[in-house]
Scaffold this active site. Structure first.
Site, PDB file in Angstrom:
ATOM      1  N   GLY A 192       0.842  -1.189   0.000  1.00  0.00           N
ATOM      2  CA  GLY A 192       0.000   0.000   0.000  1.00  0.00           C
ATOM      3  C   GLY A 192       0.873   1.233   0.000  1.00  0.00           C
ATOM      4  N   ALA A 214       2.775   4.666  -3.135  1.00  0.00           N
ATOM      5  CA  ALA A 214       2.901   4.034  -4.451  1.00  0.00           C
ATOM      6  C   ALA A 214       1.735   3.098  -4.734  1.00  0.00           C
ATOM      7  CB  ALA A 214       4.227   3.278  -4.548  1.00  0.00           C
ATOM      8  N   SER A 259      -0.043  -5.241   4.288  1.00  0.00           N
ATOM      9  CA  SER A 259      -0.225  -5.591   5.685  1.00  0.00           C
ATOM     10  C   SER A 259      -0.100  -4.350   6.552  1.00  0.00           C
ATOM     11  CB  SER A 259       0.817  -6.629   6.116  1.00  0.00           C
ATOM     12  OG  SER A 259       0.756  -6.838   7.516  1.00  0.00           O
ATOM     13  N   VAL A 286       7.675   9.457   4.141  1.00  0.00           N
ATOM     14  CA  VAL A 286       8.233  10.798   4.318  1.00  0.00           C
ATOM     15  C   VAL A 286       8.227  11.605   3.025  1.00  0.00           C
ATOM     16  CG1 VAL A 286       9.673  10.172   6.280  1.00  0.00           C
ATOM     17  CG2 VAL A 286      10.599   9.934   3.965  1.00  0.00           C
ATOM     18  N   ALA A 340       6.752  16.323  -0.205  1.00  0.00           N
ATOM     19  CA  ALA A 340       6.857  17.425  -1.158  1.00  0.00           C
ATOM     20  C   ALA A 340       6.781  16.868  -2.569  1.00  0.00           C
ATOM     21  CB  ALA A 340       8.161  18.198  -0.951  1.00  0.00           C
ATOM     22  N   LYS A 369       3.431  24.814  -2.841  1.00  0.00           N
ATOM     23  CA  LYS A 369       4.883  24.799  -3.039  1.00  0.00           C
ATOM     24  C   LYS A 369       5.211  25.437  -4.384  1.00  0.00           C
ATOM     25  CE  LYS A 369       8.817  21.743  -3.846  1.00  0.00           C
ATOM     26  NZ  LYS A 369       9.285  20.344  -3.975  1.00  0.00           N
ATOM     27  N   PRO A 410      12.760  27.697  -8.786  1.00  0.00           N
ATOM     28  CA  PRO A 410      11.313  27.922  -8.900  1.00  0.00           C
ATOM     29  C   PRO A 410      10.637  27.022  -9.922  1.00  0.00           C
ATOM     30  CG  PRO A 410      12.460  29.495 -10.261  1.00  0.00           C
ATOM     31  CD  PRO A 410      13.525  28.603  -9.650  1.00  0.00           C
ATOM     32  N   THR A 430      11.223  14.221  -6.213  1.00  0.00           N
ATOM     33  CA  THR A 430      10.809  13.509  -7.428  1.00  0.00           C
ATOM     34  C   THR A 430      10.236  12.121  -7.170  1.00  0.00           C
ATOM     35  OG1 THR A 430      13.118  12.796  -7.696  1.00  0.00           O
ATOM     36  CG2 THR A 430      12.412  14.736  -8.935  1.00  0.00           C
ATOM     37  N   ILE A 451       7.410  10.941  -5.849  1.00  0.00           N
ATOM     38  CA  ILE A 451       6.022  10.741  -6.262  1.00  0.00           C
ATOM     39  C   ILE A 451       5.870  10.921  -7.771  1.00  0.00           C
ATOM     40  CG2 ILE A 451       3.723  11.799  -6.107  1.00  0.00           C
ATOM     41  CD1 ILE A 451       4.178  12.072  -3.118  1.00  0.00           C
TER      42      ILE A 451
END
Length: 501
Positions: free
Chosen positions: A14, A17, A41, A49, A52, A80, A98, A347, A349
């Site tokens: 789970g 991801a 499980s 963690v 961002a 952000k 930026p 990066t 996610i």
């Protein structure tokens, strides 16, 4: 079974991801009426963690019909606009990366060449003055990006900070509402077909057997399917990115509204992140164990927290790199199960998201044509390599002399593809673009300029404009950004208005 359609997908693991995969596949492949099952499980923890993101997260949310305001509300999220780098060039120095463009080019010549020309004459001012996203971040403001900006001065984007555990729970609810089945159980055994080598089924701790046509490995660093069951080896990149440890500790947020950006602060053997959420601040120290002990890292992090700790320190060990194959047979790895790049540019996610997008575009039948996997693997490796090079540039460009870790990083020879980029920039201020580059020219410009690594000359094409004329044009750009900035609202006011915080 060539040309027979896939009827079932089993996602193992789970966390972010696994539930990203479940929601995305359930929406994008809804017309195929697939049976999608997530097996994880609750007794096994997740890293949790990754708080961002980069602007691509908003494309993912649109794809699964999840509103940004809903995510902000349910995950204690904030806006952000980029990342502020403190101390990377030297102690006391900072610069901003930026999510937005710099200035406006003219006559087929990129803006940065005119800036270089004017900068050499001492009349340009900081590059940051010509980026709306940087100014919004600096002043703590929020402004929705224009759908069709009048010119490049208005081109910017934003991403989100959020509580990763709350984000996973939100995705879980959405996935279940879209027909995904969830099984909370530990996997004891993985079975492969003796002839084809394809994965057939997993046996749970309670004796149940779960079969599937297609398998998505989201089991984290364990890589239960791709690494263990399929035997796909791991390619180690610690030569270029030697940080192999992290400690994370959330704390009480400082008084006042949260900042609309991430902060990455250089430390003696790595760097520290600060991610502002509405209910707390996320903090972590990414470091190299060759130069710092776990206890020293934890003590450093605890000594720099802005508020009282809210949880015990979470220590992580990792090896930067990736599996030699991201898709093997009928198993696709996502997230930490497929590889790891430290969170310096947020990066993690986006790699899950891009992997899902590529996989859906190449979605197989039960014949699992190996050419599809080969295409997917080539694209995935290129994406990882491009990101590795961009992350390495942060370390290699440092000017923190006299510290063993940072001296070491400056002495490492860059990968060949990155050296080509650096040479083109230093010799003529040009950007070399590669296939599957995640970060575009403005991101590279922010890095080069932030580290004071400017080219030997500007393009001769920029000499079509006289210095005096450029100075006036640049002044008007700054004024235009100032007028747009005046249309924005305080970041905290936006959050209170949009999510009822």
């Amino acid at each position: 079974m060539p040309h027979e359609p896939v009827r079932s997908i089993v996602i193992v693991g789970g966390g972010t991801a696994g539930w990203m995969a479940a929601t995305y596949l359930a929406r994008r492949l809804a017309h195929l009426r697939l049976a999608i099952t997530v097996v994880d499980s609750s007794a096994i923890g997740t890293v949790g963690v990754g708080e961002a993101t980069v602007p691509a997260i908003r494309d993912f949310l649109r794809a699964i019909d999840l509103g940004e305001s809903d995510v902000l509300r349910e995950t204690e999220g904030t806006i952000k606009y980029g990342i502020r780098f403190d101390g990377w060039r030297a102690d006391g120095h900072r610069f901003f990366h930026p999510f937005g463009l710099y200035g406006v080019g003219s006559g087929g010549v990129a803006f940065h060449h005119y800036w270089l020309k004017l900068n050499a004459a001492g009349q340009a001012g900081p590059l940051a003055d010509y980026c709306l996203a940087t100014q919004l971040a600096r002043h703590g403001r929020f402004l929705p990006p224009a759908d069709q900006p009048a010119n490049d001065l208005g081109v910017f984007d934003f991403a989100l900070h959020f509580d990763a555990a709350k984000f996973a729970h939100l995705l879980r609810r959405l996935a279940l509402a879209n027909g995904v089945t969830h099984i909370d159980a530990r996997i004891d055994h993985v079975a492969r077909d003796g002839e084809t080598g394809l994965l057939q089924a997993v046996t749970l701790a309670d004796g149940r057997e779960i079969a599937g046509d297609l398998w998505i490995d989201c089991s984290g660093f364990r890589s239960l399917l791709l690494g263990d069951a399929m035997g796909v080896p791991y390619i180690d990149w610690r030569h270029w990115l030697p940080c192999d440890r992290a400690v994370a500790i959330p704390c009480v947020a400082a008084p006042g509204d949260p900042l609309p950006y991430t902060i990455a602060t250089a430390r003696s053997a790595g760097w520290q992140w600060r991610i502002p959420l509405r209910h707390r601040t996320g903090n972590g120290y990414v470091y190299c164990s060759d130069h710092l002990s776990d206890d020293e890292a934890e003590a450093t992090l605890l000594g720099t927290l802005e508020g009282e700790p809210l949880a015990a320190p979470n220590r992580l060990r990792f090896t930067t790199g990736h599996r030699a194959r991201f898709w093997d047979g009928n198993v696709v790895g996502l997230g930490l199960a497929s590889g790891f790049l430290e969170p310096l540019e947020s990066t993690s996610i986006s790699l899950i998201q891009s992997g899902l997008e590529r996989f859906v575009a190449l979605f197989p039948d039960r014949g699992f044509d190996p050419r599809l996997a080969a295409t997917y693997n080539r694209q995935s490796v290129l994406e990882f390599e491009r990101l590795r090079d961009f992350l390495f540039l942060h370390y290699w460009s440092n000017r923190r002399t006299g510290e063993p870790f940072w001296d070491r990083m400056r002495g490492i020879e860059p990968p060949e593809g990155l050296q080509v980029k650096i040479d083109a920039w230093r010799s003529g201020g040009e950007f070399v673009r590669y296939e599957w580059d995640t970060f575009q020219d403005h991101s590279w410009l922010s890095m080069y300029a932030g580290f004071g690594d400017l080219p030997a000359r500007h393009s001769p094409l920029a000499d079509q404009c006289e210095t005096a004329d450029l100075a006036g044009t640049f002044a008007r750009m700054r004024e235009a950004i100032g007028r747009t900035l005046a249309l924005s609202e305080p970041h905290g006011d936006f959050l209170r208005r949009s999510v009822g915080a």
